[in-house]
Each structure stands twice: as structure tokens, then as C-alpha cells.
Design an enzyme around this catalytic site. Structure first.
Site, PDB file in Angstrom:
ATOM      1  CG  HIS A 205      -0.150   0.404   2.498  1.00  0.00           C
ATOM      2  ND1 HIS A 205       0.468  -0.678   3.269  1.00  0.00           N
ATOM      3  CD2 HIS A 205       0.090   1.477   3.256  1.00  0.00           C
ATOM      4  CE1 HIS A 205       1.086  -0.218   4.204  1.00  0.00           C
ATOM      5  NE2 HIS A 205       0.708   1.015   4.419  1.00  0.00           N
TER       6      HIS A 205
HETATM    7  C1  UD1 Z   1      -1.588   5.003   6.739  1.00  0.00           C
HETATM    8  C2  UD1 Z   1      -0.291   5.465   7.135  1.00  0.00           C
HETATM    9  C3  UD1 Z   1       0.736   4.312   6.991  1.00  0.00           C
HETATM   10  C4  UD1 Z   1       0.110   2.731   7.557  1.00  0.00           C
HETATM   11  C5  UD1 Z   1      -1.354   2.560   6.801  1.00  0.00           C
HETATM   12  C6  UD1 Z   1      -1.915   1.283   7.412  1.00  0.00           C
HETATM   13  C7  UD1 Z   1      -0.087   7.739   7.140  1.00  0.00           C
HETATM   14  C8  UD1 Z   1       0.803   8.506   6.587  1.00  0.00           C
HETATM   15  N1  UD1 Z   1       0.136   6.418   6.770  1.00  0.00           N
HETATM   16  O1  UD1 Z   1      -1.516   4.556   5.254  1.00  0.00           O
HETATM   17  O2  UD1 Z   1       1.820   4.428   7.777  1.00  0.00           O
HETATM   18  O3  UD1 Z   1       1.063   2.012   7.216  1.00  0.00           O
HETATM   19  O4  UD1 Z   1      -2.156   3.668   7.239  1.00  0.00           O
HETATM   20  O5  UD1 Z   1      -2.949   0.711   6.645  1.00  0.00           O
HETATM   21  O6  UD1 Z   1      -0.499   7.995   8.104  1.00  0.00           O
HETATM   22  N2  UD1 Z   1      -8.830   4.531   2.178  1.00  0.00           N
HETATM   23  C9  UD1 Z   1     -10.162   4.124   2.188  1.00  0.00           C
HETATM   24  N3  UD1 Z   1     -10.735   3.943   3.379  1.00  0.00           N
HETATM   25  C10 UD1 Z   1     -10.156   3.756   4.456  1.00  0.00           C
HETATM   26  C11 UD1 Z   1      -8.637   4.388   4.534  1.00  0.00           C
HETATM   27  C12 UD1 Z   1      -8.126   4.698   3.546  1.00  0.00           C
HETATM   28  O7  UD1 Z   1     -10.585   4.183   1.160  1.00  0.00           O
HETATM   29  O8  UD1 Z   1     -10.687   3.448   5.489  1.00  0.00           O
HETATM   30  C13 UD1 Z   1      -8.096   5.170   0.944  1.00  0.00           C
HETATM   31  C14 UD1 Z   1      -8.535   6.486   0.662  1.00  0.00           C
HETATM   32  O9  UD1 Z   1      -8.401   6.788  -0.747  1.00  0.00           O
HETATM   33  C15 UD1 Z   1      -6.999   7.383   1.243  1.00  0.00           C
HETATM   34  C16 UD1 Z   1      -5.971   6.408   0.972  1.00  0.00           C
HETATM   35  O10 UD1 Z   1      -6.642   5.029   1.193  1.00  0.00           O
HETATM   36  O11 UD1 Z   1      -6.734   8.706   0.525  1.00  0.00           O
HETATM   37  C17 UD1 Z   1      -4.876   6.548   1.772  1.00  0.00           C
HETATM   38  O12 UD1 Z   1      -5.202   6.363   3.327  1.00  0.00           O
HETATM   39  P1  UD1 Z   1      -4.467   7.189   4.537  1.00  0.00           P
HETATM   40  O13 UD1 Z   1      -5.174   6.951   5.900  1.00  0.00           O
HETATM   41  O14 UD1 Z   1      -3.984   8.411   3.856  1.00  0.00           O
HETATM   42  O15 UD1 Z   1      -2.978   6.408   4.456  1.00  0.00           O
HETATM   43  P2  UD1 Z   1      -2.883   4.769   4.139  1.00  0.00           P
HETATM   44  O16 UD1 Z   1      -2.153   4.362   2.781  1.00  0.00           O
HETATM   45  O17 UD1 Z   1      -3.847   4.044   4.421  1.00  0.00           O
END
Ligand code: UD1
Length: 381
Positions: A205
């Protein structure tokens, strides 16, 4: 005494579960839980609370997704009034996600001491948002709970006073030890049709692996090739799912590579425990595979968890077809029944944290002691 935990993303919930259990017997402690809403999909959030037997959070800030600035700012704005109304003696933050750093900033600016669970890890890679989150959070925390000796060394090198640091051990492993019997009893390998076979589990991811369509295509090609020799189960994070769909990629029909929805904690743990190989870019899986003795290939140029490579089963590999395929073939033959033993990865980290916090958080002067003070040796319990 009132402690407040702030969590936002999947790996935070796993760590919170151990802390919650360690606090369960303490009638003198009120534990308030705030969920920032960084992760919000049911499979990324609710499923974890249910399976890990953690009560629903007391507050949900519903910040959702956004740029780093927008997400961090939303946590800061929405958490401040909660801290002001509940006035905890300490705020606990977990790991290295955006919610962690944001919550630490809110608390320290209100004069509330911060406890950082999983302090001192360093990748020395400033292109990772997590590295910035880790360094900032450690700098402003009063208690730094380190999972491993390398973390102690990092904090010492950065001039963090020894008296603020406690070698508590790995809290992720606390939850693993608690959940493993149930994860095995559920036997997810059989339910997913891979029982008794040599299968691979994949999670990817990180922006470095999934945001560049060239790299993502190369990785998917490798996984499809590995799938020809044995099933490859790939539970797909929503970020990765979006990138795969942007790239217009379709999994090859009838082959061994199977894309799945994100899995709950217990099924994931049960599958990892039974797998011949894990390919990942997650921090938690590097640790879990090390504890379980399962070969792990981490598709990253560095790791903030070097103990998993030095003493565990983890190997760092670039996202290149030839190198990855060769590493996967080698790794699959590496699985042995002996599990590496890592100091204080023993299921008791949360217990150590709670005893330090309960002893010290009610001390009046700590509320005003600056985070630059300290002295003495590393706490040993
Ligand atoms: C975050 C953490 C990462 C961790 C990961 C665990 C930061 C900078 N990154 O990354 O260190 O390893 O979580 O999973 O905090 N999204 C959804 N549904 C959700 C959550 C996210 O659709 O419930 C999608 C959205 O498009 C979002 C993208 O995933 O923009 C990224 O989510 P985000 O929480 O920003 O970072 P992660 O890649 O999940």
C-alpha cells in the site's frame, strides 16, 4: 487517573487492543479512546474493534482521507476540544501515522504529557511521511516506549534523555500472542482454499510501490508469475485498489493470484501463520512474520525495524521482477519450525507501559516538566 488514547489507522487499533487489556484490571484508571477516523471503511476499522474485543471509541472525529496537511490539520482542530473537555493526565499515541503526530502536537501544546507507544524506530528515509511523524512525535513525548534495542540506540543518538525512555517491548506482539490461538482455530487457510498448500500472502500500500503505474505493473506481473507456482492471496488496501483500477489492470484468469478485500485481523493472522511466504511493505507484518518464523520479503529500500532482518526472517528487496522472483524462490525454502526469539517481544509490553504510566502520570510535576528534562538509565521494567 484519566488516560486518553488516540488512534486512527489499522495498525493503531492492534496496539490499542493490548493496552486496553492491560488497563482492564485497573479500577483507578479511566481510559478514554478517541478514533480520528483516518481509516473509516468497515473492513479497515470496525472489524478490528470487534475482533480485538475493544469497546467502541468514546469519540469519533471522522477526519477521513485527504492530503497530509488536510488530514493532520483536521485531527488537530477536532481533537483539541476533546482534550480540553476531558483533560486527561496523559495522551497515548501509537506508531507513526498522521493521526499519531497530530494528536501528540495537540496534547503537548495543551501541557498534557504524551506517551508514544512504539517510539524510536527510524528508517532514516525522509521521503516517508511516517519517518517525519516518528521523529516529531518522539521529540515532544514525555514517555517513549521502545519496542527494541535499536530504537533505544536511535533515541540516545538523538539526545533524548534516558529517563524518558522505557524498553517496554513490542506491543504488536502482545496482541498477536493473545489472538493466535483463535486465529488458528478459525483455520482461514482452509476457508480460502489454500489449506495444506504452499501459498503466499501479499500486502502492498505504500506510495513508493503503488503510486507509480510502472512499478505497480511490474509488481503485479511478478505476483501473477508467482501465482503460477502456488496460490498468491492479495488482500488489497483501498489506496492500492484505486491505483490498480487507474492502471486498468485485470488479474489473469484462472491463475493463482487472487485479489481479495482487506481482511480482518484474525483471518490475516491465521493466514500469515500458515503461509510459506509473505510479501509486503507493511511495518507490522515485518514484525509478525519475524515472531512467527515465516519468511518475509519487504518491498522497500529500507526498514525502521532492522531487528526483523538481523534476527528475523525479513529481507529487503527492490520492486524489480528478477530480484523479487529470485528472492521469493529462496525465501520459500527458508521456513523452519524454529522461531526467532527477540528480546521483550514476549506478550508483556503493554503491561510494562501501564505500570510506568500508572506510577508516573499522576505525578503533578510531570504535567509541567519539559520534554527536554530527564536523566538516569533506561527504565528496565
Ligand atoms: C496509513 C499510514 C501508514 C500505515 C497505513 C496502514 C500515514 C501517513 N500512513 O497509510 O503508515 O502503514 O495507514 O494501513 O498515516 N482509504 C479508504 N478507506 C479507508 C482508509 C483509506 O478508502 O478506510 C483510502 C483513501 O483513498 C485514502 C487512501 O486510502 O486517501 C490512503 O489512506 P491514508 O490513511 O491517507 O493512508 P494509508 O495509505 O492507509
Amino acid at each position: 487517573m484519566r488516560l486518553m488514547s488516540v488512534v486512527g489507522a489499522r495498525p493503531n487499533f492492534v496496539k490499542l487492543a493490548a493496552l486496553t487489556r492491560a488497563l482492564a484490571g485497573r479500577s483507578d484508571v479511566e481510559h478514554v479512546v478517541v478514533h480520528t477516523g483516518q481509516h473509516y471503511d468497515p473492513q479497515m476499522s470496525d472489524a478490528f474493534f470487534a475482533e480485538l474485543d475493544v469497546a467502541r471509541p468514546d469519540f469519533c472525529l471522522e477526519v477521513g482521507s485527504g492530503s497530509h496537511a488536510a488530514q493532520t490539520a483536521a485531527v488537530i482542530q477536532r481533537l483539541e476540544p476533546v482534550c480540553l473537555s476531558r483533560r486527561p493526565e496523559a495522551v497515548l499515541v501509537y506508531g507513526d501515522v498522521n493521526s499519531t503526530m497530530a494528536a501528540a502536537l495537540v496534547a503537548v501544546k495543551l501541557g498534557i504529557p504524551v506517551a508514544h507507544v512504539e517510539a524510536g524506530l527510524r528508517s532514516r528515509d525522509w521521503s516517508m511521511p511516517e519517518e517525519i511523524n516518528r521523529v516529531v512525535t518522539d521529540r515532544i513525548s514525555t514517555w517513549l516506549f521502545a519496542p527494541s534495542r535499536d530504537a533505544l540506540d536511535n533515541l540516545r543518538e538523538e539526545g533524548i534523555a534516558d529517563g524518558r525512555v522505557c524498553f517496554a517491548g513490542n506491543i504488536m506482539i502482545d496482541t498477536l500472542c493473545w489472538a493466535l490461538p483463535e486465529a488458528q482455530r478459525r483455520n482461514p487457510a482452509t476457508r480460502y482454499g489454500v489449506g495444506g498448500s504452499r501459498f503466499t500472502i501479499v500486502t502492498l500500500h505504500r506510495p513508493g510501490n503503488v503510486d507509480d503505474p510502472e512499478i505497480l505493473r511490474e509488481l503485479l506481473k511478478v505476483l501473477a508469475e508467482l501465482g503460477e507456482a502456488g496460490t498468491v492471496l492479495f488482500p488489497v488496501h483501498p489506496r492500492t485498489e484505486a491505483r490498480i483500477s487507474d492502471a486498468g489492470w485485470e488479474p489473469p484468469r484462472g491463475a493463482g493470484l487472487r485479489l481479495l478485500e482487506p481482511l480482518g485481523y484474525l483471518d490475516m493472522l491465521g493466514l500469515v501463520d500458515a503461509a510459506a511466504l509473505v510479501i509486503t511493505d507493511s511495518g507490522g507484518l515485518q514484525e509478525e512474520t519475524t515472531y512467527l518464523g515465516v519468511p518475509c520479503i519487504t518491498v522497500r529500500p529500507n526498514t525502521e525495524r532492522p531487528v526483523t532482518c538481523l534476527h528475523g526472517t525479513n529481507r529487503l528487496v527492490p520492486p524489480r521482477r528478477d530480484v523479487l522472483l529470485a528472492a521469493a524462490r529462496r525465501a520459500i525454502t527458508r521456513r523452519t519450525p524454529a522461531r526467532p526469539v527477540i528480546e521483550r517481544w514476549d506478550g508483556r509490553a503493554a503491561e510494562r507501559m501501564v505500570s510506568v504510566l500508572c506510577e508516573e502520570a499522576s505525578t503533578e510535576e510531570l504535567r509541567f516538566e519539559t520534554v527536554t528534562s530527564g536523566g538516569g538509565g533506561y527504565a528496565q521494567s
